[in-house]
Scaffold this motif. Structure first.
Motif: not given
Length: 251
Positions: A169-195
């Motif tokens: 369906q779609c591999s989401y970029s970090p900016r797209q993930w931010n848009h997906i998660l930012n309206k949920l009752p979540l506090t982001i603790q950690y993110t990492s883009l791994l090569k």
């Protein structure tokens, strides 16, 4: 509705490949996940789209119980085989669709999903469901294939993924993930883009990618802009890829 039948078809006939996959069973990745989650021994965890059961097994050794779900029966059978081989007996497997989870609100201390979100036909609904069944203070962990931020990479790398796997369906970029998660009752603790790198021909073989589609994938890679080619090195035996790792706490 959705792509569930395509997912079941593609993964049902290749389920054992995924149980034996070095990518999905990478011990370094699994150890990092456990270290990030810091599970309590009395925790109850949900493994979404368990596949070959690697995530469930890694969590089972340090929590009270893991519920491992998938929409593909053959995958659940492989997860059961893997858990028995690992002498794990606190994993319960069941067929579930992440878009409509048959669990009450706030049931799990941990909800984890690895290498699955790119198959969810409505990722916003899926992540809402994952968040809904988390307890307040519970931990959400996601690791999935990703793409570098940018219009070209978000479009072209997903074209490559779809050529390789028709259920993609779609591999989401970090900016797209931010848009997906930012309206949920979540506090982001950690993110990492791994090569990382996809090893060839194993990456193609795992999904039975046709020679025609393999040629088209290399045509797309060769026609990327110079900036994107710097990000996506490739050769006859590898293709560069990215993964995005997320840890969030439900508030």
């Amino acid at each position: 509705m959705g792509n569930q039948s395509e997912v079941r078809k593609n993964f049902g006939q290749r389920a054992s490949n995924y149980r034996l996959s070095n990518t999905h069973g990478n011990p370094i990745d699994l150890e990092r996940m456990v270290n990030l989650l810091k599970p309590q021994s009395d925790a109850i965890a949900l493994d979404v789209a368990t596949g070959g059961g690697h995530t469930a097994i890694a969590l089972a050794s340090c929590v009270n119980k893991v519920v491992a779900i998938d929409i593909t029966p053959e995958m659940l059978a492989e997860a059961e085989v893997a858990s028995k081989q690992s002498d794990i007996n606190n994993i319960v497997v069941q067929i579930e669709d992440v878009h409509n989870l048959n669990f009450p609100d706030g049931q799990f201390d941990i909800v984890a999903s690895r290498f699955a979100a790119h198959h969810f036909f409505d990722v916003k609904k899926a992540v809402r469901e994952m968040c809904r069944v988390l307890k307040p203070g519970g931990k959400l962990y996601i690791l999935d294939c990703s793409v570098f931020n940018g219009d070209e990479t978000e479009k072209e790398i997903n074209r490559i993924e779809l050529l390789r796997d028709s259920s993609h369906q779609c591999s989401y970029s970090p900016r797209q993930w931010n848009h997906i998660l930012n309206k949920l009752p979540l506090t982001i603790q950690y993110t990492s883009l791994l090569k990382e790198q996809y090893k060839l021909p194993q990456w193609f073989d795992r999904m039975g990618t046709s020679p025609k589609n393999q040629q088209e994938i290399f045509r797309i890679l060769n026609n990327l802009s110079e900036d994107s080619k710097v990000l996506y090195h490739f050769g006859d035996d590898y293709i560069t890829t990215y993964r995005y790792e997320i840890l969030a706490i439900k508030v």
